[in-house]
Design a protein around this motif. Structure first.
Motif, PDB file in Angstrom:
ATOM      1  N   ILE A 138       0.861  -1.175   0.000  1.00 38.65           N
ATOM      2  CA  ILE A 138       0.000   0.000   0.000  1.00 38.65           C
ATOM      3  C   ILE A 138       0.898   1.226   0.000  1.00 38.65           C
ATOM      4  CG2 ILE A 138      -0.262  -0.295   2.518  1.00 38.65           C
ATOM      5  CD1 ILE A 138      -2.899   1.264   2.275  1.00 38.65           C
ATOM      6  N   ASN A 139       0.708   2.091  -0.977  1.00 36.38           N
ATOM      7  CA  ASN A 139       1.649   3.176  -1.248  1.00 36.38           C
ATOM      8  C   ASN A 139       1.317   4.485  -0.541  1.00 36.38           C
ATOM      9  OD1 ASN A 139       3.132   1.708  -3.573  1.00 36.38           O
ATOM     10  ND2 ASN A 139       0.981   1.585  -4.146  1.00 36.38           N
ATOM     11  N   GLY A 140       0.114   4.565   0.041  1.00 38.50           N
ATOM     12  CA  GLY A 140      -0.281   5.782   0.736  1.00 38.50           C
ATOM     13  C   GLY A 140      -1.779   5.804   0.931  1.00 38.50           C
ATOM     14  N   ALA A 141      -2.261   6.886   1.534  1.00 43.81           N
ATOM     15  CA  ALA A 141      -3.699   7.056   1.751  1.00 43.81           C
ATOM     16  C   ALA A 141      -3.950   8.477   2.228  1.00 43.81           C
ATOM     17  CB  ALA A 141      -4.228   6.051   2.781  1.00 43.81           C
ATOM     18  N   ALA A 167      -2.782   0.379  -3.200  1.00 44.95           N
ATOM     19  CA  ALA A 167      -3.457   1.679  -3.167  1.00 44.95           C
ATOM     20  C   ALA A 167      -2.453   2.829  -3.133  1.00 44.95           C
ATOM     21  CB  ALA A 167      -4.378   1.753  -1.960  1.00 44.95           C
ATOM     22  N   LEU A 168      -2.796   3.884  -3.846  1.00 47.08           N
ATOM     23  CA  LEU A 168      -1.967   5.088  -3.895  1.00 47.08           C
ATOM     24  C   LEU A 168      -2.483   6.129  -2.905  1.00 47.08           C
ATOM     25  CD1 LEU A 168      -1.393   5.424  -7.742  1.00 47.08           C
ATOM     26  CD2 LEU A 168      -0.035   4.201  -6.048  1.00 47.08           C
ATOM     27  N   ALA A 169      -1.775   7.244  -2.837  1.00 45.42           N
ATOM     28  CA  ALA A 169      -2.078   8.295  -1.857  1.00 45.42           C
ATOM     29  C   ALA A 169      -3.531   8.774  -1.868  1.00 45.42           C
ATOM     30  CB  ALA A 169      -1.129   9.478  -2.063  1.00 45.42           C
ATOM     31  N   PRO A 170      -4.212   8.857  -3.020  1.00 42.21           N
ATOM     32  CA  PRO A 170      -5.598   9.345  -2.992  1.00 42.21           C
ATOM     33  C   PRO A 170      -6.610   8.367  -2.393  1.00 42.21           C
ATOM     34  CG  PRO A 170      -4.587   9.768  -5.136  1.00 42.21           C
ATOM     35  CD  PRO A 170      -3.690   8.820  -4.404  1.00 42.21           C
ATOM     36  N   MET A 171      -6.179   7.217  -1.911  1.00 41.71           N
ATOM     37  CA  MET A 171      -7.108   6.299  -1.264  1.00 41.71           C
ATOM     38  C   MET A 171      -7.814   7.029  -0.118  1.00 41.71           C
ATOM     39  SD  MET A 171      -6.297   2.747   0.727  1.00 41.71           S
ATOM     40  CE  MET A 171      -7.578   1.621   1.216  1.00 41.71           C
ATOM     41  N   GLY A 172      -9.134   6.931  -0.116  1.00 44.80           N
ATOM     42  CA  GLY A 172      -9.923   7.629   0.888  1.00 44.80           C
ATOM     43  C   GLY A 172     -10.402   8.991   0.444  1.00 44.80           C
ATOM     44  N   LEU A 173      -9.945   9.441  -0.752  1.00 44.23           N
ATOM     45  CA  LEU A 173     -10.364  10.725  -1.318  1.00 44.23           C
ATOM     46  C   LEU A 173     -11.212  10.488  -2.560  1.00 44.23           C
ATOM     47  CD1 LEU A 173      -6.950  12.639  -1.066  1.00 44.23           C
ATOM     48  CD2 LEU A 173      -8.767  12.461   0.664  1.00 44.23           C
ATOM     49  N   GLU A 174     -11.795  11.536  -3.082  1.00 51.61           N
ATOM     50  CA  GLU A 174     -12.635  11.430  -4.268  1.00 51.61           C
ATOM     51  C   GLU A 174     -11.794  11.254  -5.526  1.00 51.61           C
ATOM     52  OE1 GLU A 174     -15.013  14.943  -4.372  1.00 51.61           O
ATOM     53  OE2 GLU A 174     -16.289  14.343  -2.682  1.00 51.61           O
ATOM     54  N   ASP A 175     -12.439  10.789  -6.600  1.00 49.85           N
ATOM     55  CA  ASP A 175     -11.773  10.722  -7.896  1.00 49.85           C
ATOM     56  C   ASP A 175     -11.328  12.110  -8.325  1.00 49.85           C
ATOM     57  OD1 ASP A 175     -12.289   8.045  -7.899  1.00 49.85           O
ATOM     58  OD2 ASP A 175     -13.643   8.044  -9.624  1.00 49.85           O
ATOM     59  N   GLU A 222     -12.942   6.028 -10.773  1.00 52.98           N
ATOM     60  CA  GLU A 222     -13.584   4.819 -10.244  1.00 52.98           C
ATOM     61  C   GLU A 222     -12.580   3.883  -9.581  1.00 52.98           C
ATOM     62  OE1 GLU A 222     -15.694   3.164 -13.537  1.00 52.98           O
ATOM     63  OE2 GLU A 222     -17.254   4.689 -13.503  1.00 52.98           O
ATOM     64  N   GLY A 223     -11.660   4.473  -8.835  1.00 53.53           N
ATOM     65  CA  GLY A 223     -10.710   3.685  -8.067  1.00 53.53           C
ATOM     66  C   GLY A 223      -9.471   3.241  -8.803  1.00 53.53           C
ATOM     67  N   THR A 224      -9.325   3.578 -10.094  1.00 56.10           N
ATOM     68  CA  THR A 224      -8.133   3.220 -10.874  1.00 56.10           C
ATOM     69  C   THR A 224      -7.299   4.467 -11.125  1.00 56.10           C
ATOM     70  OG1 THR A 224      -9.261   1.383 -11.970  1.00 56.10           O
ATOM     71  CG2 THR A 224      -7.275   2.240 -13.024  1.00 56.10           C
ATOM     72  N   ALA A 225      -5.994   4.375 -10.839  1.00 53.36           N
ATOM     73  CA  ALA A 225      -5.096   5.518 -11.005  1.00 53.36           C
ATOM     74  C   ALA A 225      -4.158   5.287 -12.191  1.00 53.36           C
ATOM     75  CB  ALA A 225      -4.282   5.731  -9.734  1.00 53.36           C
ATOM     76  N   ARG A 226      -4.088   6.275 -13.053  1.00 54.93           N
ATOM     77  CA  ARG A 226      -3.201   6.204 -14.219  1.00 54.93           C
ATOM     78  C   ARG A 226      -2.407   7.499 -14.350  1.00 54.93           C
ATOM     79  NH1 ARG A 226      -4.487   2.023 -17.743  1.00 54.93           N
ATOM     80  NH2 ARG A 226      -6.488   0.976 -17.313  1.00 54.93           N
ATOM     81  N   LEU A 227      -1.178   7.369 -14.901  1.00 57.18           N
ATOM     82  CA  LEU A 227      -0.452   8.564 -15.298  1.00 57.18           C
ATOM     83  C   LEU A 227      -1.196   9.232 -16.439  1.00 57.18           C
ATOM     84  CD1 LEU A 227       3.251   7.268 -15.300  1.00 57.18           C
ATOM     85  CD2 LEU A 227       2.032   8.438 -13.462  1.00 57.18           C
ATOM     86  N   ILE A 228      -0.863  10.458 -16.710  1.00 57.55           N
ATOM     87  CA  ILE A 228      -1.550  11.203 -17.770  1.00 57.55           C
ATOM     88  C   ILE A 228      -1.369  10.545 -19.131  1.00 57.55           C
ATOM     89  CG2 ILE A 228      -1.773  13.450 -18.894  1.00 57.55           C
ATOM     90  CD1 ILE A 228      -2.725  13.245 -15.944  1.00 57.55           C
ATOM     91  N   ALA A 283      -0.998   3.064 -12.827  1.00 56.65           N
ATOM     92  CA  ALA A 283      -0.142   3.388 -11.682  1.00 56.65           C
ATOM     93  C   ALA A 283      -0.547   2.654 -10.423  1.00 56.65           C
ATOM     94  CB  ALA A 283      -0.160   4.901 -11.427  1.00 56.65           C
ATOM     95  N   GLY A 284      -1.815   2.305 -10.279  1.00 51.80           N
ATOM     96  CA  GLY A 284      -2.274   1.629  -9.069  1.00 51.80           C
ATOM     97  C   GLY A 284      -3.770   1.830  -8.895  1.00 51.80           C
TER      98      GLY A 284
END
Length: 384
Positions: A57-60, A280-288, A302-308, A313-314
């Motif tokens: 888990i990478n952050g939250a 999970a990345l740092a925005p876990m617990g935050l909005e999209d 929707e819970g999926t993180a991507r680079l631009i 990414a996670g």
């Protein structure tokens, strides 16, 4: 004494009774009978487990673990409390590839936090150590890891990074083809650090040699490694046929297709050797939305993180979303899915599962057959 009756427990057959002494310790687990002691709780055939353990888990709550500063003790406290509400008993803050300076600073801050905050406290997840996911990764399989900070593994580089924190680091992910002699793997193994193969282009033979030298884990199976191939089996195939190797798995439906998860679990005799991670990345617990990620930016949808540029990414989904998905997809039954988030990750780092002598931080799981909704709740022994 509290007795839970009619309980299903991952890894156990038939309904069980769990005896919990006044100190909150599991004193006995036995077949359901008429021998009830003290306060009786009938869980009516629901599954009972320990809380989850997240090994990647990478952050939250907006904070990435590789970006911790001296002022972030309160952030770590908030994250531990937040993860407790997500059913997590313990976790490994994961430091992805970054500068040596950043890694050492984060290690120092996490170590100081653990020393200042006794892990016997309730209502918050425990920091069990640290997972270094890099920087000893193959540049061709780096995924979202920053290429400028990647290093070739060497004893000098490992000692420089770990310094006085070998006691804190529990897992190191590395690419074994960069350590063909296995010197780094053997060094880490001698310090009781689990070596996980990942972000790698290793052949089956290179992976086999790494496992023989002491590696015992694979980081996020299928992702950032060669695909399964009938003539070039690669790292993952070698891990699957090795009964001593554990594989982490992201079951969000984006990182790995459900069919391939089904194949992996069938090949591994279901929960044996496979454990869920959130990644999970740092925005876990935050909005999209859009969030900073080292010097770059990620978009969370929707819970999926991507680079631009679209590179995966996670996720920002909690660990138990994977449990829910496995059951929803019909890949395994609830007991197996629960074990993959609670029992298997503990076994992977040599921690005790649900057994006599274990602290009874217990979850009660219930699947509504009509709505197919999966729910869990913590059993609060203090209110009984």
């Amino acid at each position: 004494m509290i007795t839970l009756i009619n309980a299903r427990i991952p890894g156990f057959k038939n309904l069980k009774q769990i005896y919990i002494n006044p100190h909150g310790i599991i004193e006995k687990i036995k077949e359901t009978s008429f021998e009830h002691i003290g306060e009786i709780i009938d869980v009516e055939g629901d599954w009972i487990s320990l809380g989850g353990v997240d090994l990647q888990i990478n952050g939250a709550l907006g904070k990435a673990f590789p970006e911790l500063t001296e002022a972030d003790n309160f952030v770590l406290e908030d994250i531990c409390k937040f993860l407790w509400t997500q059913g997590i008993d313990g976790f490994l803050p994961t430091l992805v590839t970054t500068s040596v300076e950043n890694i050492q600073r984060s290690l120092k801050i996490i170590d100081e936090y653990i020393k200042k905050h006794p892990q016997t406290s309730t209502q918050k997840a425990q920091i069990l150590g640290v997972h270094l996911e890099g920087p000893f990764l193959n540049v061709e399989k780096r995924g979202a890891h920053a290429a400028e900070y990647l290093l070739r593994p060497s004893l000098e580089a490992v000692e420089d990074i770990l310094e006085k924190y070998t006691h804190l680091v529990k897992i190191v992910t590395l690419a074994p083809e960069l350590d063909l002699e296995g010197e780094v793997i053997q060094y880490l193994d001698s310090h009781s650090i689990t070596i996980s193969l990942g972000h790698s282009d290793a052949s089956a033979e290179q992976a086999r040699k790494a496992f023989e030298k002491g590696a015992s884990m694979v980081t996020h199976a299928f992702n950032a490694m060669p695909p399964l191939h009938h003539r070039k089996p690669g790292l993952l195939a070698e891990a699957i046929v090795n009964e001593k190797v554990y594989c982490g798995l992201i079951a969000d439906g984006r990182h790995v297709a459900p069919t391939m998860i089904d194949l992996l679990l069938r090949a591994s005799h279901y929960e044996k050797g496979i454990f869920l991670v959130s990644d999970a990345l740092a925005p876990m617990g935050l909005e999209d939305g859009f969030y900073p990620w080292d010097s770059r930016q990620i978009e969370v949808k929707e819970g999926t993180a991507r680079l631009i540029n679209g590179t995966l990414a996670g996720t920002t989904l909690p660990l138990f979303k994977g449990v829910e998905n496995l059951v929803k997809w019909g890949i395994c039954d609830l007991g197996v899915a629960i074990a993959m988030a609670t029992e298997s990750p503990r076994k992977a780092i040599n921690l005790k599962g649900i057994e006599i002598g274990q602290t009874a931080n217990l979850l009660r799981w219930h699947k509504n057959e009509a709505s197919k909704q999966l729910n869990w709740e913590r059993i609060n022994l203090n209110t009984l």
